[in-house]
Scaffold this motif. Structure first.
Motif, mmCIF file in Angstrom:
data_model
loop_
_atom_site.group_PDB
_atom_site.id
_atom_site.type_symbol
_atom_site.label_atom_id
_atom_site.label_comp_id
_atom_site.label_asym_id
_atom_site.label_seq_id
_atom_site.Cartn_x
_atom_site.Cartn_y
_atom_site.Cartn_z
ATOM 1 N N ASP A 18 0.831 -1.206 0.000
ATOM 2 C CA ASP A 18 0.000 0.000 0.000
ATOM 3 C C ASP A 18 0.864 1.253 0.000
ATOM 4 O O ASP A 18 0.549 2.246 -0.676
ATOM 5 N N SER A 22 0.998 4.183 -2.924
ATOM 6 C CA SER A 22 0.767 5.596 -2.622
ATOM 7 C C SER A 22 2.015 6.456 -2.829
ATOM 8 O O SER A 22 1.969 7.664 -2.642
ATOM 9 N N GLN A 80 -3.605 8.665 9.464
ATOM 10 C CA GLN A 80 -4.849 8.261 8.826
ATOM 11 C C GLN A 80 -4.837 6.786 8.421
ATOM 12 O O GLN A 80 -5.600 6.375 7.550
ATOM 13 N N ASN A 83 -8.022 4.848 10.744
ATOM 14 C CA ASN A 83 -9.358 5.355 10.419
ATOM 15 C C ASN A 83 -9.695 5.188 8.934
ATOM 16 O O ASN A 83 -10.850 4.967 8.574
ATOM 17 N N ARG A 84 -8.691 5.267 8.047
ATOM 18 C CA ARG A 84 -8.954 5.023 6.634
ATOM 19 C C ARG A 84 -9.296 3.550 6.388
ATOM 20 O O ARG A 84 -10.228 3.228 5.637
ATOM 21 N N ASP A 87 -12.806 2.976 7.529
ATOM 22 C CA ASP A 87 -13.832 3.550 6.657
ATOM 23 C C ASP A 87 -14.024 2.748 5.369
ATOM 24 O O ASP A 87 -15.152 2.588 4.898
ATOM 25 N N ASP A 88 -12.916 2.279 4.774
ATOM 26 C CA ASP A 88 -13.051 1.572 3.489
ATOM 27 C C ASP A 88 -13.289 0.073 3.647
ATOM 28 O O ASP A 88 -13.336 -0.658 2.656
ATOM 29 N N THR A 90 -11.365 -2.217 5.085
ATOM 30 C CA THR A 90 -10.187 -3.075 5.093
ATOM 31 C C THR A 90 -10.053 -3.859 6.399
ATOM 32 O O THR A 90 -9.691 -5.039 6.393
ATOM 33 N N SER A 166 -4.638 8.196 14.544
ATOM 34 C CA SER A 166 -5.431 7.409 13.599
ATOM 35 C C SER A 166 -6.356 6.435 14.301
ATOM 36 O O SER A 166 -7.384 6.031 13.740
ATOM 37 N N ARG A 170 -11.712 9.052 14.705
ATOM 38 C CA ARG A 170 -12.315 8.208 13.674
ATOM 39 C C ARG A 170 -12.490 8.930 12.349
ATOM 40 O O ARG A 170 -12.447 8.307 11.286
ATOM 41 N N SER A 171 -12.691 10.226 12.372
ATOM 42 C CA SER A 171 -12.875 10.983 11.134
ATOM 43 C C SER A 171 -11.519 11.336 10.533
ATOM 44 O O SER A 171 -10.638 11.875 11.218
ATOM 45 N N GLN A 172 -11.352 11.057 9.239
ATOM 46 C CA GLN A 172 -10.087 11.372 8.581
ATOM 47 C C GLN A 172 -9.873 12.879 8.485
ATOM 48 O O GLN A 172 -8.739 13.353 8.584
#
Length: 280
Positions: A18, A22, A80, A83-84, A87-88, A90, A166, A170-172
């Motif tokens: 990952d 990126s 992040q 939390n990312r 959210d997605d 994973t 992170s 919880r919010s990015q």
């Protein structure tokens, strides 16, 4: 390889893939390389008038700049991650497999740390070798080693802090705000906060030193100066005071141990929260 080792290795490879996608590693190498090249170029420009200032000065200037840049890089690389992944989806997908939460948290932390610290070591050694072989400059290799140690400790401290952000935020979008705020408190307000404090309340030297040392960036800066000058003469009266109270060795040890210890304690707190919290 033990069962835990296999789990850590599997998650670390996944997270490293990952990171490569990126282009975070390429970005870190570019930042370190640009800084190093810029300082070497400035040193060569000065050599036209006053002679090449030496790799010692180039490395000292570069590391002082890195002490402000590294916290932001570490917080951005880790702030992040959890939390990312939450959210997605994973985390839900990953933990449907036999992977423990603590192993995942450890593997991600180690991967992000190595991505930040590994290129830094390579670039600093490469610059020192360039000065030695390319320009015929005498390189203080013990100072290079001390500088790498200080930077690695500072990265460890802020990686632990970023993993906590992170996990707990919880919010990015909010995580980005916390990243900038923590960086500003540690780096941008390094001297601007202390000077008004001293002028307003006229604190005694012990209190001022304690407040400064609690800031991991300031502790790392003092360790760097202690590694460059054993008598701390570069700090003037402050160096005289610190030499007679702590000594250069103790000051260097403080600047290396405290950022890493702070990051480790915060990381343990974040790990405990991650183990108990919901995945979604």
């Amino acid at each position: 390889m033990s069962g835990i080792g296999q789990e850590v290795w599997a998650v670390a490879r996944l997270d490293f893939s990952d990171v490569l996608r990126s282009r975070w590693m390429a970005f870190c190498v570019a930042v370190y390389g640009v800084l190093g090249t810029a300082f070497v170029f400035v040193g060569m420009r000065e050599s036209m008038v006053i002679g090449f200032s030496g790799m010692g000065r180039v490395l000292m200037s570069m590391v002082h700049t890195l002490l402000l840049v590294l916290p932001l890089l570490a917080l951005t690389a880790t702030g992040q991650v959890i939390n990312r992944a939450r959210d997605d989806g994973t985390l839900e997908l990953l933990f449907s497999h036999p992977v423990r939460r603590g192993v995942y948290f450890l593997a991600v932390t180690v991967t992000r740390y190595l991505v930040l610290a590994g290129p830094l070591v390579v670039v600093m050694v490469a610059l020192s070798a360039l000065g030695w072989f390319g320009f015929g400059q005498e390189v203080n290799w013990p100072f290079v080693g001390k500088s790498i140690t200080v930077c690695a400790s500072l990265v460890a401290g802020y990686v632990g802090l970023g993993m906590a952000v992170s996990t707990l935020v919880r919010s990015q979008a909010r995580a980005v705000i916390w990243i900038l705020l923590l960086w500003a408190l540690g780096a941008a307000l390094l001297d601007f906060g202390l000077v008004p404090l001293m002028l307003q309340w006229r604190l005694n030297p012990q209190t001022v030193f304690l407040i400064a040392a609690l800031n991991p960036v300031q502790a790392a800066r003092m360790a760097l100066l202690a590694g460059a000058s054993t008598d701390l003469s570069v700090l003037g009266p402050v160096g005289f005071y610190l030499t007679n109270t702590l000594g250069a060795g103790a000051l260097y040890l403080l600047g290396v141990v405290w950022p890493a210890l702070m990051g480790f304690l915060i990381w343990l707190f974040a790990l405990n929260n991650f183990r108990r919290a919901d995945l979604v």
